[in-house]
Design an enzyme around this catalytic site. Structure first.
Site, PDB file in Angstrom:
ATOM      1  N   MET A   1       0.844  -1.213   0.000  1.00 28.39           N
ATOM      2  CA  MET A   1       0.000   0.000   0.000  1.00 28.39           C
ATOM      3  C   MET A   1       0.881   1.267   0.000  1.00 28.39           C
ATOM      4  SD  MET A   1      -3.510  -0.531   2.014  1.00 28.39           S
ATOM      5  CE  MET A   1      -2.962  -0.704   3.686  1.00 28.39           C
ATOM      6  N   CYS A   2       1.406   1.643   1.107  1.00 26.15           N
ATOM      7  CA  CYS A   2       2.108   2.910   1.337  1.00 26.15           C
ATOM      8  C   CYS A   2       1.107   4.062   1.483  1.00 26.15           C
ATOM      9  CB  CYS A   2       3.099   3.302   0.235  1.00 26.15           C
ATOM     10  SG  CYS A   2       4.441   2.133   0.016  1.00 26.15           S
ATOM     11  N   GLY A   3       1.494   5.019   2.311  1.00 29.00           N
ATOM     12  CA  GLY A   3       0.681   6.228   2.468  1.00 29.00           C
ATOM     13  C   GLY A   3       1.545   7.427   2.148  1.00 29.00           C
TER      14      GLY A   3
ATOM     15  N   ARG B   1      -1.341   2.424   6.510  1.00 30.54           N
ATOM     16  CA  ARG B   1      -1.082   2.087   5.109  1.00 30.54           C
ATOM     17  C   ARG B   1       0.336   1.540   4.915  1.00 30.54           C
ATOM     18  NH1 ARG B   1      -4.829   3.511   1.513  1.00 30.54           N
ATOM     19  NH2 ARG B   1      -3.308   3.061  -0.085  1.00 30.54           N
TER      20      ARG B   1
ATOM     21  N   THR C   1       4.841   6.949   4.341  1.00 28.36           N
ATOM     22  CA  THR C   1       4.967   5.809   5.251  1.00 28.36           C
ATOM     23  C   THR C   1       4.903   4.557   4.390  1.00 28.36           C
ATOM     24  OG1 THR C   1       4.122   4.717   7.210  1.00 28.36           O
ATOM     25  CG2 THR C   1       2.493   5.876   5.880  1.00 28.36           C
TER      26      THR C   1
END
Lengths: 240, 301
Positions: B1-3, B32, B148
């Site tokens: 995902m990653c945010g 995330r 993140t």
């Protein structure tokens, strides 16, 4: 003013403030409703983009969400009536079975994905993949929809008052698509089809259900499957 | 995902709060991706001065006597230690001599980013720990980006964390994964770019640096990226005065933007934006696929 009526409506409206209580309290309360109860009015305040708001409803409850929500709002709805007074993140009303979901603002990608029934009304725009793999749901979008919408749609109706993005109805089965504005491009095996009286009748019914009074069914064009990709044909290999 | 998050301020009165606002946005995106976090803050540049943000996995040893080591090269040098990072401020003309000396004498030190105004902090760990370790909340600035990470394409290390900076005052955060990064890296190496990691995002950052070195502005470089980068991406990019956003044509990776008279904000989700001032009345929209969004403080002025 009739105070007794006012008090009754206050008592039956249950308010969940998601700034003060966990989401699970709301969803557990919705899932605990017994058939036939009259305790059916819910209000959700401060959703602040929360995910999975009001998922898994299986009773004819009414949920008013005051603000914008994140992923999967009203997913799997079976008989509930959910209104979001804001915008919705990805996957709103995903896999809806029956009932009504209304988004007053915009919806992100894959709104109404895989829906089997019920009505999803989006008053703003819907992003990409609206109605992807729809299997019986009716979706009415008052604005525009993004690319790859109704991809592999099997049944149900997608009604768009604005424009559609690229590759509308790619690899479509028997979902019926109605677009009032421009279609940027049609996907593989999706073609424009004749708008016959039975389609005008269905459009009138869906517009009426969605509360739209200033648009005529005759203003739409219909799109559907050319049915050339149903069975494997070696000459179509490039189209798969 | 990653945010990913980004904030570009239009209202100068918000500038002292940039670090606090961006930290809140990033911490909200923690679920995330819990592997590592990073943030780039663009402060006000001082004329003739340059900043180099460096990192060490052994700060006690590598940062000991650092200022004294660098004084002979630039008598005006100052070093501010922040946990595993240090910000070295030098005379702009002496910056490359300072970097040369660092690479000779302190081989454990890695340069996170450099330029007139950018400071970059990134570490393995949760956003809340990373922002508190570096005191990000106390930092002011004009614009910034944060990330993140849920690692997919390379190891969970400090160097594999975002933002990636490959040119002066440039940095990039990425949600997605690129499929042609190995080939593109080889081409960029041939053009003279150097790489610190095997990470796909570093290639995207270096690609934009190379395009801007050819004279393109950030908006034009992002437009070329749509032709030359293959894979999934939502990028948020910062330059000294600019802020850009682009998504690949498929646009699976989420993105929400908000604009008011005071700021332009980006979040992977709307949740990241809900504490911003005046968000109730902001124009909130989802960036279109394959469409470049680009703002510049200097062009706006």
């Amino acid at each position: 003013m009739d105070l007794s009526v006012k008090r009754e409506s206050l008592e039956t409206m249950r308010v969940f403030d998601l700034a003060k209580m966990p989401l699970r309290d709301l969803n557990s309360a919705l899932h605990a409703i017994a058939p036939g109860t009259n305790d059916t009015n819910f209000e959700v305040v401060n959703p602040r983009g929360s995910h999975a708001v009001a998922v898994g409803i299986d009773q004819p409850v009414t949920v008013e969400v005051r603000g914008s929500v994140g992923y999967y709002c009203a997913g799997m709805n079976d008989g509930g009536s959910v209104t979001v007074h804001g915008s919705a993140g990805p996957g709103v009303a995903e896999n809806m079975m029956s009932g009504t979901v209304v988004i007053e603002g915009d919806a992100s990608q894959y709104a109404g994905a895989t829906g089997r029934g019920g009505l999803l009304v989006i008053k703003g725009n819907a992003a990409s993949r609206c109605g992807i793999s729809m299997k019986g749901i009716d979706i009415v979008v008052q604005g525009n929809i993004g690319h790859m919408s109704a991809f592999m749609g099997q049944s149900g109706h997608l009604v768009v008052l604005g424009n559609a993005g690229d590759a509308l109805g790619d690899s479509l089965y028997e979902a019926k698509l109605f677009v009032r504005g421009e279609v940027k491009s049609l996907g593989a095996d999706c073609i424009q089809k004749e708008l016959r009286p039975e389609h005008i009748e269905k459009l009138a019914e869906l517009l009426d259900k969605a509360g739209i009074t200033d648009v005529k069914p005759q203003e739409f064009k219909r799109y559907g499957s050319a049915r050339t990709l149903y069975n494997f044909n070696i000459d179509n290999a490039d189209a798969y | 995902m990653c945010g990913i998050v980004g904030l570009f301020l239009k209202d100068k009165s918000l500038e002292p709060q940039l670090g606090a606002m961006l930290s809140d946005m990033l911490v909200t995106m923690t679920d995330r991706g819990p592997d590592s976090a990073g943030i780039a803050i663009y402060g006000s540049p001082s004329k003739g001065r340059a900043k180099i943000t460096v990192q060490s996995s052994d700060p006690k040893q590598d940062f000991a006597g650092l200022e004294a080591l660098l004084k002979p090269v630039d008598s005006s040098v100052s070093v501010e230690l922040k946990s595993t990072h240090a910000v070295i401020e030098t005379d702009a003309d002496k910056a490359s001599a300072v970097r040369d000396l660092l690479s000779q004498e302190r081989t454990g030190i890695r340069v996170m980013g450099s330029g007139d105004s950018v400071e970059i902090y990134k570490e393995v760990g949760l956003p809340k720990d990373v922002v508190s370790r570096f005191g990000i909340r106390q930092m002011g600035g004009t614009h910034g980006i944060g990330h993140t990470r849920m690692a997919t394409e390379s190891a969970v290390t400090t160097l594999g964390a975002h933002p990636f900076s490959t040119g002066a005052d440039q940095c990039l955060v990425h949600n997605g994964s690129l499929s042609n990064h190995n080939n593109l890296r080889r081409e960029l190496v041939r053009e003279g770019m150097t790489f610190e990691t095997q990470n796909d995002t570093e290639v995207a950052a270096a690609y934009l640096t190379a395009e801007m070195a050819k004279g393109k502005d950030l908006g034009q470089a992002l437009t070329s990226a749509l032709d030359d980068l293959d894979g999934f991406f939502t990028f948020v990019v910062g330059t000294k005065s600019g802020f850009g956003v682009v998504r690949d044509p498929i646009a699976c990776k989420p993105a929400v933007m908000a604009e008011t008279d005071q700021y332009i904000a980006f979040g992977s989700e709307y949740r990241a934006l809900v504490n911003l001032p005046g968000i109730e009345d902001a124009r909130v929209w989802e960036p279109e696929p394959a469409t470049v969004y680009f703002w510049d403080h200097e062009k706006a002025a």
